[in-house]
Write an enzyme that holds these catalytic residues in place. Structure first.
Site, PDB file in Angstrom:
ATOM      1  N   CYS A   1     -24.074  54.611 104.999  1.00 44.35           N
ATOM      2  CA  CYS A   1     -23.609  53.364 104.377  1.00 44.35           C
ATOM      3  C   CYS A   1     -22.640  52.637 105.321  1.00 44.35           C
ATOM      4  CB  CYS A   1     -22.877  53.683 103.083  1.00 44.35           C
ATOM      5  SG  CYS A   1     -23.879  54.582 101.914  1.00 44.35           S
TER       6      CYS A   1
ATOM      7  N   ARG B   1     -26.987  51.062 111.270  1.00 45.76           N
ATOM      8  CA  ARG B   1     -26.668  52.392 110.714  1.00 45.76           C
ATOM      9  C   ARG B   1     -27.748  52.863 109.748  1.00 45.76           C
ATOM     10  NH1 ARG B   1     -21.005  53.524 110.805  1.00 45.76           N
ATOM     11  NH2 ARG B   1     -21.100  54.489 108.765  1.00 45.76           N
TER      12      ARG B   1
ATOM     13  N   TRP C   1     -27.146  53.495 102.127  1.00 46.87           N
ATOM     14  CA  TRP C   1     -28.198  54.419 102.579  1.00 46.87           C
ATOM     15  C   TRP C   1     -28.274  55.469 101.480  1.00 46.87           C
ATOM     16  CZ3 TRP C   1     -28.467  59.632 104.284  1.00 46.87           C
ATOM     17  CH2 TRP C   1     -29.626  59.960 104.993  1.00 46.87           C
TER      18      TRP C   1
ATOM     19  N   ASN D   1     -18.642  55.041 100.948  1.00 45.37           N
ATOM     20  CA  ASN D   1     -19.506  55.729 101.923  1.00 45.37           C
ATOM     21  C   ASN D   1     -19.150  57.205 101.842  1.00 45.37           C
ATOM     22  OD1 ASN D   1     -21.144  56.509 104.014  1.00 45.37           O
ATOM     23  ND2 ASN D   1     -19.796  55.746 105.629  1.00 45.37           N
ATOM     24  N   GLY D   2     -20.154  58.063 101.618  1.00 49.64           N
ATOM     25  CA  GLY D   2     -19.885  59.505 101.511  1.00 49.64           C
ATOM     26  C   GLY D   2     -20.602  60.068 100.294  1.00 49.64           C
TER      27      GLY D   2
ATOM     28  N   GLU E   1     -36.950  66.578 122.812  1.00 47.64           N
ATOM     29  CA  GLU E   1     -36.428  65.209 122.675  1.00 47.64           C
ATOM     30  C   GLU E   1     -37.570  64.206 122.614  1.00 47.64           C
ATOM     31  OE1 GLU E   1     -33.851  63.938 121.797  1.00 47.64           O
ATOM     32  OE2 GLU E   1     -33.971  61.866 122.466  1.00 47.64           O
TER      33      GLU E   1
ATOM     34  N   LYS F   1     -38.181  61.615 119.509  1.00 56.88           N
ATOM     35  CA  LYS F   1     -38.305  60.158 119.712  1.00 56.88           C
ATOM     36  C   LYS F   1     -39.579  59.636 119.055  1.00 56.88           C
ATOM     37  CE  LYS F   1     -34.884  58.947 120.721  1.00 56.88           C
ATOM     38  NZ  LYS F   1     -34.231  60.132 120.422  1.00 56.88           N
TER      39      LYS F   1
ATOM     40  N   GLU G   1     -39.545  59.908 115.126  1.00 56.01           N
ATOM     41  CA  GLU G   1     -38.526  59.167 114.349  1.00 56.01           C
ATOM     42  C   GLU G   1     -38.747  57.660 114.394  1.00 56.01           C
ATOM     43  OE1 GLU G   1     -34.406  59.282 115.437  1.00 56.01           O
ATOM     44  OE2 GLU G   1     -34.850  59.461 117.548  1.00 56.01           O
TER      45      GLU G   1
ATOM     46  N   HIS H   1     -48.602  81.356 121.525  1.00 60.65           N
ATOM     47  CA  HIS H   1     -48.228  82.221 120.390  1.00 60.65           C
ATOM     48  C   HIS H   1     -48.333  81.481 119.062  1.00 60.65           C
ATOM     49  CE1 HIS H   1     -46.880  85.108 123.381  1.00 60.65           C
ATOM     50  NE2 HIS H   1     -46.281  84.104 124.011  1.00 60.65           N
TER      51      HIS H   1
ATOM     52  N   LYS I   1     -28.081  55.833 111.698  1.00 60.89           N
ATOM     53  CA  LYS I   1     -27.593  56.022 113.060  1.00 60.89           C
ATOM     54  C   LYS I   1     -26.534  57.111 113.126  1.00 60.89           C
ATOM     55  CE  LYS I   1     -26.960  55.371 117.401  1.00 60.89           C
ATOM     56  NZ  LYS I   1     -27.974  55.936 118.315  1.00 60.89           N
TER      57      LYS I   1
HETATM   58  C1  AGP Z   1     -31.622  60.691 117.675  1.00 62.45           C
HETATM   59  O1  AGP Z   1     -32.525  59.698 118.131  1.00 62.45           O
HETATM   60  C2  AGP Z   1     -31.374  60.602 116.200  1.00 62.45           C
HETATM   61  N1  AGP Z   1     -30.977  59.308 115.809  1.00 62.45           N
HETATM   62  C3  AGP Z   1     -30.478  61.703 115.682  1.00 62.45           C
HETATM   63  O2  AGP Z   1     -31.147  62.916 115.909  1.00 62.45           O
HETATM   64  C4  AGP Z   1     -29.072  61.811 116.324  1.00 62.45           C
HETATM   65  O3  AGP Z   1     -29.173  62.228 117.650  1.00 62.45           O
HETATM   66  C5  AGP Z   1     -28.281  62.869 115.540  1.00 62.45           C
HETATM   67  O4  AGP Z   1     -28.121  62.406 114.221  1.00 62.45           O
HETATM   68  C6  AGP Z   1     -26.918  63.179 116.151  1.00 62.45           C
HETATM   69  O5  AGP Z   1     -26.127  62.027 116.164  1.00 62.45           O
HETATM   70  P1  AGP Z   1     -24.747  62.074 117.005  1.00 62.45           P
HETATM   71  O6  AGP Z   1     -25.114  62.223 118.449  1.00 62.45           O
HETATM   72  O7  AGP Z   1     -24.085  60.759 116.701  1.00 62.45           O
HETATM   73  O8  AGP Z   1     -23.962  63.244 116.495  1.00 62.45           O
END
Ligand code: AGP
Length: 607
Positions: free
Chosen positions: A2, A27, A73, A99-100, A480, A484, A487, A503, A602
């Protein structure tokens, strides 16, 4: 997560709130709303959907001199107008944004319902406004304090009441809140990007702190109403850094910023004289660094993958046992903190709840934890025992890209520092630094070939699933690449150790599941070729990221993506870039919302 914005000042409040909420769109959110204190009381407008839907509803404008706004969110309750914030009490005299997560919301809701309160939403947040209205006696800050004692969980909140026109009360426990001190105006926000259009002077609230904003200015207090003295700090970002600057998406901008981001991360931290690294914020003497016998890295998501590369490298060249663990896992497994261990919490935002909670648990056990963050003044940065900032500039896109290569830069410097304290010679250090300093230019070379990667994505964007495979330092890069792709393009993707494919995952291999191999000219290239052959013999398609000029793999793979030649340990910087571009272009092909992918945020400030 949020987003919260509050404003007190001479400008048109609704416009400032909407502008601030737009800065927080990155965010991730699914509904938005604002409350403004108008002449005839509190006015609230909120809508499910994007901020433009809210703007259309505000056509006739909301006149007022202070207000609060929110992008939601969803955690408790579906995406709906009723569940959007701000939440009002029955009288319409109180308005709250949150937020929380309020963990004891059910018990509080039941008690309030017994008192006759009618809830309008399914959210946990709504209990806050009803408690404040119920507990209000002499002031809004008193009602907020009395309410906070009853809450369990995390919150960053902003509250207003028509009974005290012009006042906004903010409180922070577990979710960030920052004040922006302008010229005759004050803002409150969940992160600094909402402030930059108005001021770079910030006051960061910490857990257990409140702020009372009114016509006289602002006062900071703790939850016992004791005065808390706070410094005004300068935000080290410029407004233009959070603008898209002509790029179609922040993600593309940030992918292309990587050469400069790596330069900034390395800047001033290479010690040419000693052929080592100089990391000022570690707060560790050379003797303390030398006495470290093991390193543990904790992180989430992309930061976890960067931490894996870092851990591998430190062990490989410095000979210090290193292990990287998912933050949310280490927190609950009652970890044993061994003597002479150094922990590193890696987080671009510096607010990830899983990483923050794990760091707090480790510090409770006596661990020394460094923070590796990008956002100055973030909670992880503040609560760690020392650390290093990425200086990669604001990363707005939900998909983390330049933060990854900036995190690698810091880990490579750390590895060099430790290695030169152990058995790395001056010549080894010189060679390492020479290779490291060529990386920004080599990333630029890859970026110049992006059209070929775009064409490739056009041919693969229709697949429903892909495997990403790598060995050694390329294994975290494979993870990674898979993250990418899934997501932002929503194509299912799995990262896997190339050796491990035998395996189990090889059962997935066939014409409909392409395999992306990371096979640069490092010490494991031959092994990766064997794995490629295993895939080819099962009619699997192979995309191979290779060192340019690799004719042998060109003859095997269906498609190759070349990267410039460097030393084996440097390839993670280079092999990740084509994967970032590939996922970006696949997402475009599929019409996905690249910068705000569905369901994602984010900065994940909830567990
Ligand atoms: C990465 O593309 C994602 N958005 C997500 O995995 C992110 O890396 C993860 O939430 C960690 O965020 P941070 O680096 O702000 O702790």
């Amino acid at each position: 997560m949020c987003g919260i914005v509050g404003y007190h000042g001479p400008r048109e409040t609704a416009a400032v709130l909407i502008e601030g909420l737009k800065r927080l769109e990155y965010r991730g959110y699914d509904s938005a709303g604002i409350s403004v204190l108008a002449e005839d009381g509190l006015k609230t407008v909120k809508r499910a959907g994007k901020i433009k839907v809210l703007q259309e509803a505000l056509q006739d404008g909301l006149q007022g001199r202070c207000g609060i706004g929110h992008t939601r969110w969803a955690t408790h309750g579906e995406v709906s107008e009723a569940n959007a914030h701000p939440h009002m009490d029955a009288s319409g005299e109180f308005s709250v944004v949150h937020n929380g997560i309020i963990e004891n919301c059910e018990a509080l809701r039941e008690r309030l319902q017994l008192d006759g309160v009618k809830f309008q939403s399914q959210t946990d947040s709504e209990v806050i406004v009803h408690l404040i209205a119920k507990l209000y006696r002499e002031s809004l800050e008193q009602a907020v304090r009395d309410t906070l004692y009853m809450l369990k969980g995390t919150y960053g909140i902003a509250v207003m009441t028509s009974r005290e026109p012009g006042k906004i009360v903010g409180a922070r426990y577990g979710s960030p809140l920052v004040l922006g001190i302008g010229d005759g105006e004050i803002l409150l926000a969940s992160d600094v990007t909402a402030l930059l259009a108005y001021t770079r002077q910030a006051v960061y609230l910490q857990d257990g702190e409140m702020v009372i904003i009114d016509d006289t200015g602002y006062k900071t207090r703790d939850f016992h109403d004791r005065i808390v003295k706070k410094q005004i700090e300068l935000i080290d970002w410029e407004l233009e850094q959070i603008e898209r600057l002509g790029y179609r998406h922040y993600m593309e901008k940030e992918i292309r910023e990587q050469p400069d981001a790596v330069r900034r991360a390395l800047g001033g931290r290479i010690d040419r004289e000693a052929c080592s690294a100089h990391l000022g914020g570690l707060e560790l003497t050379p003797q303390q660094l030398r006495s470290i016998e093991r390193i543990r890295v904790i992180a989430a998501g992309t930061s976890y993958h960067a931490g894996m590369v870092g851990g591998y490298l430190i062990e490989q060249i410095a000979g210090i046992p290193s292990f990287t663990e998912i933050a949310s896992e280490i927190r609950y497994r009652n970890p044993v903190v061994e003597p002479n261990s150094l922990y590193i919490a890696v987080s671009q935002s510096g607010e990830t709840a899983d990483t923050l909670s794990a760091m707090r648990e480790l510090r409770r056990k006596g661990a020394k934890v460094l923070g590796m963050c990008n956002v100055v003044g973030s909670t992880i940065a503040r609560e760690s025992d020392g650390g290093v900032y990425l200086h990669s500039g604001p990363e707005i896109a939900v998909a983390s890209t330049k933060a990854f290569t900036s995190q690698l830069s810091i880990f490579y410097l750390l590895a060099l520092l430790f290695a030169r304290m152990h058995h790395y010679s001056i010549a080894d250090g010189q060679s390492f630094i020479a290779d490291l300093q060529r990386i920004p230019e080599q990333i630029s070379e890859i970026l110049q070939r992006s059209e070929a990667i775009r064409e490739l994505a056009g041919r693969y964007a229709g697949y429903g699933s892909m495997l990403f495979l790598g060995r050694g330092l390329q294994y975290p890069v494979a993870l990674e690449g898979a993250l990418k792709l899934k997501e932002i393009s929503y194509i299912h993707a799995e990262g896997c150790s190339a050796a491990e494919i035998k395996h189990g995952p090889i059962a997935l291999v066939g014409p409909d599941v392409p395999c992306v191999f990371l096979a640069p000219d490092d010490s494991l290239r031959e092994k990766s070729i064997s794995n490629m052959m295993e895939v080819k013999s099962r009619h699997g398609r192979v995309i191979a990221v290779v060192t340019e000029g690799d004719r042998e793999i060109e003859a095997i793979a269906d498609d190759v993506i070349p990267v410039p030649r460097t030393s084996g340990i440097m390839y993670p910087f280079l092999t990740v870039v084509p994967l970032q571009l590939f996922s970006y272009y696949c997402a475009l092909e599929r019409g996905c919302d690249v910068d705000q992918p569905r369901n994602l945020a984010k900065s994940v400030t909830v567990e």
